[in-house]
Design an enzyme around this catalytic site. Structure first.
Site, PDB file in Angstrom:
ATOM      1  N   SER A 139      -4.332  -6.968  -6.484  1.00  0.00           N
ATOM      2  CA  SER A 139      -5.126  -6.002  -5.719  1.00  0.00           C
ATOM      3  C   SER A 139      -6.515  -6.588  -5.529  1.00  0.00           C
ATOM      4  CB  SER A 139      -5.228  -4.686  -6.493  1.00  0.00           C
ATOM      5  OG  SER A 139      -6.204  -3.826  -5.930  1.00  0.00           O
ATOM      6  N   TYR A 152      -8.086   0.258 -13.938  1.00  0.00           N
ATOM      7  CA  TYR A 152      -7.286  -0.480 -12.959  1.00  0.00           C
ATOM      8  C   TYR A 152      -7.863  -1.872 -12.748  1.00  0.00           C
ATOM      9  CZ  TYR A 152      -4.454  -1.168  -8.734  1.00  0.00           C
ATOM     10  OH  TYR A 152      -3.560  -1.645  -7.790  1.00  0.00           O
TER      11      TYR A 152
END
Length: 253
Positions: A139, A152
């Site tokens: 990501s 995250y």
């Protein structure tokens, strides 16, 4: 391993029951690949397999027994030359001061330990093939931190580091290692699972004219694993035009 298997196009795709994983299964099957579709939800995998011809293999990639059974089934079916680690996700948007230990542990388990366990289990097969590929979906959260993203960020930074180390370690075995790092992607479940409500999930994409879709990312994944094996697209960052950086997103209206 036979010459046919050495040069076959056979991939295992995790996270295949939804979103980018499901779209990747569809993209590869459309190109004639043999695809083992892996996820925990058997009903969704069964529907995908019936529609696309993929081989459904229900499994939790963070559970050792499931991983062992997965290797056995793939081996019996002829093996793979490409491992595509897409399973992962985010939970919560708390700042570090209010961090949920359970959310952080879940994110580390699925994004980092799951990727490690699948990769470790299939490396002998990929080495034996002679032209193996590992693609990890990370990501842009692995590139730049942001407020409310600590958990995250931590998980994806770790997965990014794992990917870089793997590339260095396995080059002598002719294994190419690819990282695809998407920015804002509008999928069925990612923001909903992270934030817990349809209303909160909707605000993530509010006013963004053209966020990426799962199919957009899947097409990049398909291309990256389909180019000649000596071509290694080490790190691919893909964002919608409206997102110039993690912190700069154009919203209209």
């Amino acid at each position: 391993m036979t010459d046919d298997l050495q040069h076959s196009k056979a991939a295992l795709v995790t996270g295949a029951s939804t979103g980018i994983g499901e779209a990747t299964v569809r993209a590869l099957r459309a190109e004639g690949w043999t695809v083992f579709a892996v996820a925990r939800r058997e009903d969704r995998l069964a529907s995908l397999a019936a529609e696309t011809g993929a081989v459904a293999v229900p499994a939790d990639i963070a559970e050792d027994d499931d991983v062992s059974r997965l290797v056995e089934k793939v081996t019996a079916a002829g093996g793979i030359d490409t491992l595509i680690n897409i399973a992962g996700g985010a939970r919560g948007a708390d700042r570090v001061a209010e961090a949920s230990t359970a959310d952080w542990e879940w994110m580390y388990r699925v994004n980092v330990l799951g990727t490690m366990k699948l990769t470790r289990a299939f490396l002998p097969m990929l080495r034996a093939n002679g032209e193996g590929t590992v693609l990890n979906l990370t990501s842009t959260a692995a590139i730049a931190a942001y407020e409310g993203g600590g958990g995250y960020n931590a998980a994806k930074f770790a997965q990014h580091a794992l990917t870089n180390a793997l590339r260095l370690e396995e080059v002598e075995n002719n294994i190419r290692v690819i990282e695809v790092a998407p920015g804002l992607v509008q999928t069925e479940e990612f923001a909903l699972n992270r934030l817990g409500s349809e209303q909160a999930a909707g605000k993530v994409y509010e006013g963004v004219e053209k966020p990426l879709t799962a199919a957009d990312v899947a097409d990049v994944v398909r291309y990256a694993v389909s180019v000649p094996h000596h071509v290694n697209l080490d790190e691919i960052v893909i964002r919608p035009v409206a997102q110039a950086a993690n912190h700069k997103l154009i919203r209209k209206g």
